[in-house]
Design a protein around this motif. Structure first.
Motif, PDB file in Angstrom:
ATOM      1  N   GLY A  95       0.899  -1.266   0.050  1.00 34.76           N
ATOM      2  CA  GLY A  95      -0.104   0.205  -0.040  1.00 34.76           C
ATOM      3  C   GLY A  95       0.945   1.167   0.104  1.00 34.76           C
ATOM      4  O   GLY A  95       2.082   1.032   0.235  1.00 34.76           O
ATOM      5  N   SER A  96       0.457   2.207  -0.638  1.00 34.26           N
ATOM      6  CA  SER A  96       1.031   3.586  -0.548  1.00 34.26           C
ATOM      7  C   SER A  96       0.935   4.295   0.594  1.00 34.26           C
ATOM      8  O   SER A  96       1.539   5.660   0.915  1.00 34.26           O
ATOM      9  N   ASN A  97      -0.275   4.157   1.335  1.00 36.61           N
ATOM     10  CA  ASN A  97      -0.687   4.971   2.637  1.00 36.61           C
ATOM     11  C   ASN A  97       0.215   4.660   3.629  1.00 36.61           C
ATOM     12  O   ASN A  97      -0.063   3.925   4.622  1.00 36.61           O
ATOM     13  N   ILE A  98       1.427   5.084   3.611  1.00 35.22           N
ATOM     14  CA  ILE A  98       2.153   4.792   4.691  1.00 35.22           C
ATOM     15  C   ILE A  98       2.231   5.505   6.168  1.00 35.22           C
ATOM     16  O   ILE A  98       1.833   6.796   6.082  1.00 35.22           O
ATOM     17  N   LYS A  99       1.886   4.706   6.957  1.00 36.45           N
ATOM     18  CA  LYS A  99       1.752   5.445   8.507  1.00 36.45           C
ATOM     19  C   LYS A  99       2.975   4.902   9.377  1.00 36.45           C
ATOM     20  O   LYS A  99       3.535   3.840   8.843  1.00 36.45           O
TER      21      LYS A  99
END
Length: 322
Positions: A239-243
């Protein structure tokens, strides 16, 4: 002169000279007659060297190689310790080569290595007896399409597959360009470009059914792009939504966790009270939540707030259903 150096020397002498007698061999090698005879016998038995003794001239020479005669001194010679390491590696490899993609190809090499060692105590049977590999918790599966995937991967061909997603219990037909196989936590995954989704996807190989190998050339995705998409987050989920997550482990658990690798970009440090604080990136949280919860009361989620609340909700539901 070591054993292997003598073998190469004998090979060199016989290749450069038509015939040579025992006295010359002893002089050139600077060893006893019994050692020369033992080396020659070893080369014949273990390396298939076509060395013959001409009784008329009392000399040794290579028999002219023809059909059925195959001999070549290995370009890389192994010590006994290195052979043991290779045989041990093969034994361990057998535990992850569920699809039989690699095993059959290294079996002849293993047989040759066993022959080179030449003693009962050093055999592969002894290694199998003395080394035990237990893999607990892995899924049991039959990777009947593993070799097809491996072949298409190396030949850079596209595949038509049916993929069963366990999360939704749905099966979809897709055209994919295989990029690489990944062995992760006891399971095989295929990183590929999915032409249906026009994006990079990771497929669990035991859920893949290959329908057709196309002659169409696979689209190549750079390693950098694959890593940016699949390796930035935590675990196998992309995924590109890095947290970023920050975990705090108790002093008792810290002694183990401080030496563990959770992510290539992790940052960890001991606190004044002996606890251990660990920070690393993630994109999707299913695997992360499972790994956090197995530590029970020995871990606390500090950040992010939404992950902490999700785990709290799961724990409350678990207690309610207990």
């Amino acid at each position: 002169m070591s054993n292997r150096e003598r073998l190469y020397k004998i090979d060199q002498i016989l290749n450069s000279k038509q015939n040579i007698n025992m006295a010359d061999l002893i002089k050139r090698l600077e060893v006893s007659k019994s050692t020369v005879k033992r080396d020659i016998q070893f080369m014949r038995d273990s390396l298939n060297a076509p060395i013959i003794f001409d009784r008329d001239s009392e000399t040794y020479r290579f028999e002219t190689q023809g059909p059925g005669i195959k001999y070549e001194l290995p370009g890389l010679w192994f010590s006994a310790e290195e052979i043991h390491a290779l045989m041990t590696m093969q034994h361990l490899l057998a535990g992850i080569d569920s699809g039989g993609l690699i095993g059959p190809h290294i079996k002849p090499l293993l047989s040759r290595l066993t022959g080179i060692l030449g003693t009962k105590e050093d055999s592969i049977d002894e290694i199998n007896k003395r080394i035990k590999v237990e893999v607990i918790g892995n899924r049991q599966f039959n990777l009947e399409h593993f070799q097809v995937i491996g072949s298409a991967l190396l030949k850079r061909k596209r595949l038509i597959i049916d993929y069963h997603a366990r999360s939704t219990d749905e099966t979809t037909t897709r055209e994919i360009s295989p990029q690489r196989l990944v062995y992760y936590k006891g399971n095989w995954y295929l990183d590929a470009w999915c032409h249906l989704k026009s994006d990079i996807r990771s497929f669990s190989v035991d859920s893949v059914k290959c329908k057709e190998t196309l002659e169409t050339k696979a689209e190549d995705i750079s390693d950098k792009k694959l890593d940016e998409t699949l390796s930035e987050g935590y675990g196998i989920f992309s995924g590109s939504n890095i947290k970023w997550v920050t975990l705090k482990f108790t002093p008792e658990r810290a002694r183990w966790v401080s030496s563990e690798k959770w992510h290539p970009k992790q940052k960890g440090e001991f606190q004044d009270d002996g606890s251990y604080q660990l920070t690393f990136p993630y994109s999707q949280d299913p695997e992360l939540i499972m790994d956090i919860m197995k530590y029970g009361s020995d871990v606390k989620v500090l950040e992010p707030k939404e992950l902490k609340e999700k785990i709290h909700k799961i724990l409350i539901e678990a207690v309610r259903n207990y």
